[in-house]
Design a protein around this motif. Sequence first.
Motif, PDB file in Angstrom:
ATOM      1  N   UNK A  43       7.238  -5.190   1.162  1.00  0.00           N
ATOM      2  CA  UNK A  43       8.557  -5.074   0.563  1.00  0.00           C
ATOM      3  C   UNK A  43       9.629  -5.322   1.599  1.00  0.00           C
ATOM      4  N   UNK A  44      10.550  -4.409   1.682  1.00  0.00           N
ATOM      5  CA  UNK A  44      11.663  -4.561   2.592  1.00  0.00           C
ATOM      6  C   UNK A  44      11.232  -4.377   4.045  1.00  0.00           C
ATOM      7  N   UNK A  45      12.199  -4.473   4.934  1.00  0.00           N
ATOM      8  CA  UNK A  45      11.950  -4.338   6.364  1.00  0.00           C
ATOM      9  C   UNK A  45      11.134  -3.091   6.678  1.00  0.00           C
TER      10      UNK A  45
ATOM     11  N   UNK B  72      13.140  -1.789  -1.721  1.00  0.00           N
ATOM     12  CA  UNK B  72      11.934  -1.015  -2.013  1.00  0.00           C
ATOM     13  C   UNK B  72      10.853  -1.305  -0.980  1.00  0.00           C
ATOM     14  N   UNK B  73      10.097  -0.285  -0.680  1.00  0.00           N
ATOM     15  CA  UNK B  73       8.952  -0.400   0.213  1.00  0.00           C
ATOM     16  C   UNK B  73       7.732   0.115  -0.537  1.00  0.00           C
ATOM     17  N   UNK B  74       6.667  -0.652  -0.536  1.00  0.00           N
ATOM     18  CA  UNK B  74       5.422  -0.214  -1.146  1.00  0.00           C
ATOM     19  C   UNK B  74       4.450   0.168  -0.034  1.00  0.00           C
ATOM     20  N   UNK B  75       3.813   1.307  -0.215  1.00  0.00           N
ATOM     21  CA  UNK B  75       2.883   1.823   0.791  1.00  0.00           C
ATOM     22  C   UNK B  75       1.524   2.062   0.155  1.00  0.00           C
ATOM     23  N   UNK B  76       0.484   1.618   0.835  1.00  0.00           N
ATOM     24  CA  UNK B  76      -0.879   1.805   0.323  1.00  0.00           C
ATOM     25  C   UNK B  76      -1.739   2.361   1.446  1.00  0.00           C
ATOM     26  N   UNK B  77      -2.283   3.561   1.209  1.00  0.00           N
ATOM     27  CA  UNK B  77      -3.161   4.190   2.200  1.00  0.00           C
ATOM     28  C   UNK B  77      -4.615   3.809   1.946  1.00  0.00           C
ATOM     29  N   UNK B  78      -5.399   3.870   2.998  1.00  0.00           N
ATOM     30  CA  UNK B  78      -6.840   3.657   2.883  1.00  0.00           C
ATOM     31  C   UNK B  78      -7.515   4.385   4.032  1.00  0.00           C
ATOM     32  N   UNK B  79      -8.832   4.541   3.917  1.00  0.00           N
ATOM     33  CA  UNK B  79      -9.603   5.101   5.024  1.00  0.00           C
ATOM     34  C   UNK B  79     -10.070   6.529   4.834  1.00  0.00           C
ATOM     35  N   UNK B  80      -9.685   7.153   3.724  1.00  0.00           N
ATOM     36  CA  UNK B  80     -10.145   8.513   3.500  1.00  0.00           C
ATOM     37  C   UNK B  80     -11.634   8.563   3.206  1.00  0.00           C
TER      38      UNK B  80
ATOM     39  N   UNK C 104       6.141   8.740  13.504  1.00  0.00           N
ATOM     40  CA  UNK C 104       6.360   7.800  14.589  1.00  0.00           C
ATOM     41  C   UNK C 104       7.672   7.083  14.325  1.00  0.00           C
ATOM     42  N   UNK C 105       8.482   6.942  15.364  1.00  0.00           N
ATOM     43  CA  UNK C 105       9.765   6.270  15.216  1.00  0.00           C
ATOM     44  C   UNK C 105       9.566   4.778  14.948  1.00  0.00           C
ATOM     45  N   UNK C 106      10.654   4.092  14.553  1.00  0.00           N
ATOM     46  CA  UNK C 106      10.505   2.739  14.065  1.00  0.00           C
ATOM     47  C   UNK C 106       9.926   1.798  15.115  1.00  0.00           C
ATOM     48  N   UNK C 107      10.225   2.042  16.397  1.00  0.00           N
ATOM     49  CA  UNK C 107       9.721   1.158  17.451  1.00  0.00           C
ATOM     50  C   UNK C 107       8.471   1.714  18.118  1.00  0.00           C
ATOM     51  N   UNK C 108       7.969   2.839  17.601  1.00  0.00           N
ATOM     52  CA  UNK C 108       6.773   3.432  18.188  1.00  0.00           C
ATOM     53  C   UNK C 108       7.022   4.187  19.474  1.00  0.00           C
ATOM     54  N   UNK C 109       8.298   4.344  19.844  1.00  0.00           N
ATOM     55  CA  UNK C 109       8.604   4.955  21.124  1.00  0.00           C
ATOM     56  C   UNK C 109       8.384   6.452  21.177  1.00  0.00           C
ATOM     57  N   UNK C 110       8.426   7.106  20.029  1.00  0.00           N
ATOM     58  CA  UNK C 110       8.253   8.558  20.002  1.00  0.00           C
ATOM     59  C   UNK C 110       7.341   8.949  18.849  1.00  0.00           C
ATOM     60  N   UNK C 111       6.547   9.971  19.106  1.00  0.00           N
ATOM     61  CA  UNK C 111       5.670  10.525  18.071  1.00  0.00           C
ATOM     62  C   UNK C 111       5.769  12.048  18.111  1.00  0.00           C
ATOM     63  N   UNK C 112       5.576  12.646  16.942  1.00  0.00           N
ATOM     64  CA  UNK C 112       5.622  14.094  16.832  1.00  0.00           C
ATOM     65  C   UNK C 112       4.496  14.530  15.897  1.00  0.00           C
ATOM     66  N   UNK C 113       3.959  15.723  16.179  1.00  0.00           N
ATOM     67  CA  UNK C 113       2.828  16.218  15.410  1.00  0.00           C
ATOM     68  C   UNK C 113       3.028  17.679  15.041  1.00  0.00           C
TER      69      UNK C 113
ATOM     70  N   UNK D 251       0.000   5.779  15.160  1.00  0.00           N
ATOM     71  CA  UNK D 251       0.418   4.547  15.818  1.00  0.00           C
ATOM     72  C   UNK D 251       0.883   3.561  14.751  1.00  0.00           C
ATOM     73  N   UNK D 252       1.534   2.502  15.205  1.00  0.00           N
ATOM     74  CA  UNK D 252       1.993   1.503  14.237  1.00  0.00           C
ATOM     75  C   UNK D 252       1.943   0.120  14.851  1.00  0.00           C
ATOM     76  N   UNK D 253       1.821  -0.852  13.987  1.00  0.00           N
ATOM     77  CA  UNK D 253       1.858  -2.259  14.386  1.00  0.00           C
ATOM     78  C   UNK D 253       2.900  -2.930  13.504  1.00  0.00           C
ATOM     79  N   UNK D 254       4.092  -3.127  14.035  1.00  0.00           N
ATOM     80  CA  UNK D 254       5.177  -3.674  13.230  1.00  0.00           C
ATOM     81  C   UNK D 254       4.941  -5.142  12.872  1.00  0.00           C
ATOM     82  N   UNK D 255       4.151  -5.834  13.654  1.00  0.00           N
ATOM     83  CA  UNK D 255       3.836  -7.226  13.317  1.00  0.00           C
ATOM     84  C   UNK D 255       2.949  -7.301  12.080  1.00  0.00           C
TER      85      UNK D 255
END
Length: 122
Positions: free
Chosen positions: A26-28, A1-9, A50-59, A70-74
């Motif tokens: 949660x998970x990876x 399971x992955x839990x996601x929480x948005x903010x900033x609206x 955005x792809x898992x490694x941030x290498x590609x983005x689409x809009x 963008x993403x920060x996997x760390x």
Amino acid sequence: QVQLVESGGGSVQAGDSLRLSCAASGRSFSYPMGWFRQAPGKEREFVAVITWNGGSTYYTPSVKGRFTISRDNAENTVTLQMNSLKSEDTAVYYCAASRGGNYFDRQSYDYWGQGTQVTVSS
């Protein structure tokens, strides 16, 4: 399971900027991550991915050049920088994690946040 929480609206004027964040736990976190939005009375629509490694983005065409994903996997976070906002960007914005498939299709996303409201007044 992955839990996601948005903010900033929030509520802004046309032409302003907002930065949405999505924190994952949660998970990876090695999933493609997308942003979708849903305006009142409309279907939930794809905004960006955005792809898992941030290498590609689409809009989606209506936000290309104004929004940046963008993403920060760390830090297990995904952000959506929204500039030059328009009234038609008003919607609830959701971040989502995909385990594969068509990035542009919401059916390919298995995990969703609760959404954050963005209101742009002209």
